[in-house]
Design a protein around this motif. Sequence first.
Motif, PDB file in Angstrom:
ATOM      1  N   LEU A 262       4.391  -2.167  22.616  1.00 29.76           N
ATOM      2  CA  LEU A 262       5.625  -2.753  22.087  1.00 29.76           C
ATOM      3  C   LEU A 262       5.450  -2.939  20.585  1.00 29.76           C
ATOM      4  O   LEU A 262       4.633  -3.744  20.144  1.00 29.76           O
ATOM      5  CB  LEU A 262       5.915  -4.097  22.755  1.00 29.76           C
ATOM      6  N   PHE A 263       6.204  -2.161  19.824  1.00 24.04           N
ATOM      7  CA  PHE A 263       6.178  -2.270  18.362  1.00 24.04           C
ATOM      8  C   PHE A 263       7.278  -3.225  17.918  1.00 24.04           C
ATOM      9  O   PHE A 263       8.423  -3.127  18.382  1.00 24.04           O
ATOM     10  CB  PHE A 263       6.397  -0.901  17.718  1.00 24.04           C
ATOM     11  N   ILE A 264       6.936  -4.137  17.015  1.00 23.10           N
ATOM     12  CA  ILE A 264       7.858  -5.185  16.584  1.00 23.10           C
ATOM     13  C   ILE A 264       7.973  -5.168  15.064  1.00 23.10           C
ATOM     14  O   ILE A 264       6.963  -5.155  14.352  1.00 23.10           O
ATOM     15  CB  ILE A 264       7.361  -6.571  17.038  1.00 23.10           C
ATOM     16  N   THR A 265       9.214  -5.152  14.577  1.00 26.14           N
ATOM     17  CA  THR A 265       9.437  -5.268  13.135  1.00 26.14           C
ATOM     18  C   THR A 265       9.667  -6.736  12.797  1.00 26.14           C
ATOM     19  O   THR A 265      10.397  -7.437  13.496  1.00 26.14           O
ATOM     20  CB  THR A 265      10.646  -4.434  12.679  1.00 26.14           C
ATOM     21  N   CYS A 266       9.030  -7.174  11.723  1.00 29.02           N
ATOM     22  CA  CYS A 266       9.140  -8.582  11.309  1.00 29.02           C
ATOM     23  C   CYS A 266       9.425  -8.660   9.812  1.00 29.02           C
ATOM     24  O   CYS A 266       9.074  -7.761   9.047  1.00 29.02           O
ATOM     25  CB  CYS A 266       7.841  -9.328  11.610  1.00 29.02           C
ATOM     26  N   GLY A 267      10.053  -9.758   9.404  1.00 28.89           N
ATOM     27  CA  GLY A 267      10.352  -9.924   7.990  1.00 28.89           C
ATOM     28  C   GLY A 267      10.606 -11.370   7.627  1.00 28.89           C
ATOM     29  O   GLY A 267      10.742 -12.232   8.499  1.00 28.89           O
ATOM     30  N   LYS A 268      10.691 -11.632   6.328  1.00 31.08           N
ATOM     31  CA  LYS A 268      10.890 -13.002   5.855  1.00 31.08           C
ATOM     32  C   LYS A 268      12.132 -13.181   4.981  1.00 31.08           C
ATOM     33  O   LYS A 268      12.557 -14.310   4.762  1.00 31.08           O
ATOM     34  CB  LYS A 268       9.646 -13.463   5.080  1.00 31.08           C
ATOM     35  N   GLU A 269      12.710 -12.080   4.484  1.00 34.91           N
ATOM     36  CA  GLU A 269      13.854 -12.217   3.589  1.00 34.91           C
ATOM     37  C   GLU A 269      14.828 -11.071   3.803  1.00 34.91           C
ATOM     38  O   GLU A 269      14.514  -9.920   3.508  1.00 34.91           O
ATOM     39  CB  GLU A 269      13.399 -12.241   2.123  1.00 34.91           C
ATOM     40  N   VAL A 270      16.017 -11.405   4.331  1.00 29.30           N
ATOM     41  CA  VAL A 270      17.022 -10.378   4.590  1.00 29.30           C
ATOM     42  C   VAL A 270      18.223 -10.471   3.654  1.00 29.30           C
ATOM     43  O   VAL A 270      18.895  -9.469   3.404  1.00 29.30           O
ATOM     44  CB  VAL A 270      17.497 -10.427   6.063  1.00 29.30           C
ATOM     45  N   PHE A 271      18.503 -11.642   3.107  1.00 31.25           N
ATOM     46  CA  PHE A 271      19.715 -11.818   2.310  1.00 31.25           C
ATOM     47  C   PHE A 271      19.524 -11.502   0.824  1.00 31.25           C
ATOM     48  O   PHE A 271      20.440 -11.027   0.174  1.00 31.25           O
ATOM     49  CB  PHE A 271      20.261 -13.232   2.481  1.00 31.25           C
ATOM     50  N   ASP A 272      18.357 -11.775   0.280  1.00 31.58           N
ATOM     51  CA  ASP A 272      18.077 -11.506  -1.131  1.00 31.58           C
ATOM     52  C   ASP A 272      17.304 -10.189  -1.222  1.00 31.58           C
ATOM     53  O   ASP A 272      16.096 -10.148  -1.009  1.00 31.58           O
ATOM     54  CB  ASP A 272      17.275 -12.658  -1.736  1.00 31.58           C
ATOM     55  N   ARG A 273      17.997  -9.118  -1.548  1.00 28.85           N
ATOM     56  CA  ARG A 273      17.380  -7.785  -1.537  1.00 28.85           C
ATOM     57  C   ARG A 273      16.241  -7.669  -2.548  1.00 28.85           C
ATOM     58  O   ARG A 273      15.177  -7.118  -2.231  1.00 28.85           O
ATOM     59  CB  ARG A 273      18.433  -6.715  -1.838  1.00 28.85           C
ATOM     60  N   GLN A 274      16.461  -8.168  -3.759  1.00 26.30           N
ATOM     61  CA  GLN A 274      15.435  -8.050  -4.793  1.00 26.30           C
ATOM     62  C   GLN A 274      14.176  -8.822  -4.408  1.00 26.30           C
ATOM     63  O   GLN A 274      13.055  -8.341  -4.572  1.00 26.30           O
ATOM     64  CB  GLN A 274      15.976  -8.533  -6.138  1.00 26.30           C
ATOM     65  N   LYS A 275      14.377 -10.014  -3.871  1.00 28.01           N
ATOM     66  CA  LYS A 275      13.232 -10.816  -3.438  1.00 28.01           C
ATOM     67  C   LYS A 275      12.506 -10.132  -2.293  1.00 28.01           C
ATOM     68  O   LYS A 275      11.268 -10.116  -2.245  1.00 28.01           O
ATOM     69  CB  LYS A 275      13.712 -12.214  -3.004  1.00 28.01           C
ATOM     70  N   SER A 276      13.274  -9.562  -1.365  1.00 28.60           N
ATOM     71  CA  SER A 276      12.680  -8.870  -0.228  1.00 28.60           C
ATOM     72  C   SER A 276      11.810  -7.708  -0.701  1.00 28.60           C
ATOM     73  O   SER A 276      10.701  -7.504  -0.208  1.00 28.60           O
ATOM     74  CB  SER A 276      13.784  -8.370   0.705  1.00 28.60           C
ATOM     75  N   ARG A 277      12.327  -6.941  -1.658  1.00 30.83           N
ATOM     76  CA  ARG A 277      11.558  -5.819  -2.203  1.00 30.83           C
ATOM     77  C   ARG A 277      10.310  -6.304  -2.947  1.00 30.83           C
ATOM     78  O   ARG A 277       9.214  -5.763  -2.767  1.00 30.83           O
ATOM     79  CB  ARG A 277      12.428  -4.999  -3.163  1.00 30.83           C
ATOM     80  N   LYS A 278      10.511  -7.305  -3.798  1.00 31.59           N
ATOM     81  CA  LYS A 278       9.421  -7.778  -4.659  1.00 31.59           C
ATOM     82  C   LYS A 278       8.277  -8.385  -3.859  1.00 31.59           C
ATOM     83  O   LYS A 278       7.099  -8.094  -4.119  1.00 31.59           O
ATOM     84  CB  LYS A 278       9.957  -8.809  -5.655  1.00 31.59           C
ATOM     85  N   GLU A 279       8.612  -9.198  -2.864  1.00 28.20           N
ATOM     86  CA  GLU A 279       7.559  -9.898  -2.111  1.00 28.20           C
ATOM     87  C   GLU A 279       6.905  -8.999  -1.074  1.00 28.20           C
ATOM     88  O   GLU A 279       5.737  -9.200  -0.727  1.00 28.20           O
ATOM     89  CB  GLU A 279       8.140 -11.150  -1.464  1.00 28.20           C
ATOM     90  N   GLY A 280       7.633  -8.028  -0.546  1.00 25.73           N
ATOM     91  CA  GLY A 280       7.047  -7.064   0.373  1.00 25.73           C
ATOM     92  C   GLY A 280       6.378  -7.683   1.592  1.00 25.73           C
ATOM     93  O   GLY A 280       5.264  -7.301   1.949  1.00 25.73           O
ATOM     94  N   GLN A 281       7.085  -8.615   2.233  1.00 19.73           N
ATOM     95  CA  GLN A 281       6.476  -9.295   3.386  1.00 19.73           C
ATOM     96  C   GLN A 281       6.959  -8.751   4.737  1.00 19.73           C
ATOM     97  O   GLN A 281       6.653  -9.321   5.783  1.00 19.73           O
ATOM     98  CB  GLN A 281       6.752 -10.795   3.299  1.00 19.73           C
ATOM     99  N   GLY A 282       7.702  -7.648   4.698  1.00 19.91           N
ATOM    100  CA  GLY A 282       8.077  -6.999   5.952  1.00 19.91           C
ATOM    101  C   GLY A 282       6.859  -6.345   6.586  1.00 19.91           C
ATOM    102  O   GLY A 282       5.991  -5.818   5.877  1.00 19.91           O
ATOM    103  N   SER A 283       6.788  -6.362   7.909  1.00 23.10           N
ATOM    104  CA  SER A 283       5.591  -5.864   8.576  1.00 23.10           C
ATOM    105  C   SER A 283       5.909  -5.288   9.945  1.00 23.10           C
ATOM    106  O   SER A 283       7.005  -5.468  10.482  1.00 23.10           O
ATOM    107  CB  SER A 283       4.559  -6.999   8.720  1.00 23.10           C
TER     108      SER A 283
END
Length: 298
Positions: A262-283
């Motif tokens: 079971l592969f699971i996508t996870c993340g911490k920031e969906v609404f602020d695109r720039q912050k999401s890109r900059k922090e790179g906490q998707g996994s």
Amino acid sequence: MTEIYEARQLTTGYSWTECPRWHDGRLYFSDMYNHRVVTVTEDGEADVYLDLSDRKSLVDEEVVCVGTGFLPDGRLLVNSMWEQVVLVYDGSTTEVYADLRGLAASPINDMVVDAHGRAYISQLGYNLFVGESPAKAPLLVVEPDGTPRVAEEGGLFDGANGMGITADGRTLITAEIDGLRLTAVEIEDDGSFGARRTFFDGGLMIDGLCVDEKGAVWGASPISGVQRIPEGGPAVASVGLPTEQAGMSVSCTLGGADRRTLFITCGKEVFDRQKSRKEGQGSIWAARVHVPGGTTRP
């Protein structure tokens, strides 16, 4: 007693990760705000498969890729959320496969492709990202010949999101994120929708999902984590994720050589695109489970 599976992190460093799909020995997923589709092996070796950074958007919004799926000939379909078009990629060239402008009521979202190459596409029915009020909307369909249509016969949904198709290809299950339920719709021989029923009405906000070969749903909830839910409920299994490290559970799919990972996508920031890109906490995380995916979709 609820069974608990433990997950391990495969790879990280992405924006908001979405719509994982197992295909041809690799996991594919959308790295939404980095405008790309990424692949990763079971050992965690990642590579960019499709980069849409240079695509000129048809609208006054950057290209954000979400739902993905594969046609019988192996070409990749990917939803361009704001453009409201389905793109097709053959390994070298990207072009518009189906134009849903004029059909979609809102930015398009997830996708599941059946064995015939028919793509079912979800939409929330409103623009969540600018604070619009929730509104019901139908699913959209792109026929195997590329013709798009509104699936009016399926009725309206309270924020349709993730989708999966059962092993026999006869039932589509979608998460109504605003209705806090899972809904099943029968698929007729011609791909149209038939009878509809509530699959689970347990008050869970489920984002993405997949179906296993026994017909149970693995649902990923940003609030409640990842749970295995048989029809009618309650949940009978869950995946242990370190929330502080992984963030919110976004979506999931069954893959691996035996379709028991079971592969699971996870993340911490969906609404602020720039912050999401900059922090790179998707996994991406992976857990070994007992019931395989079999011939379910995606």
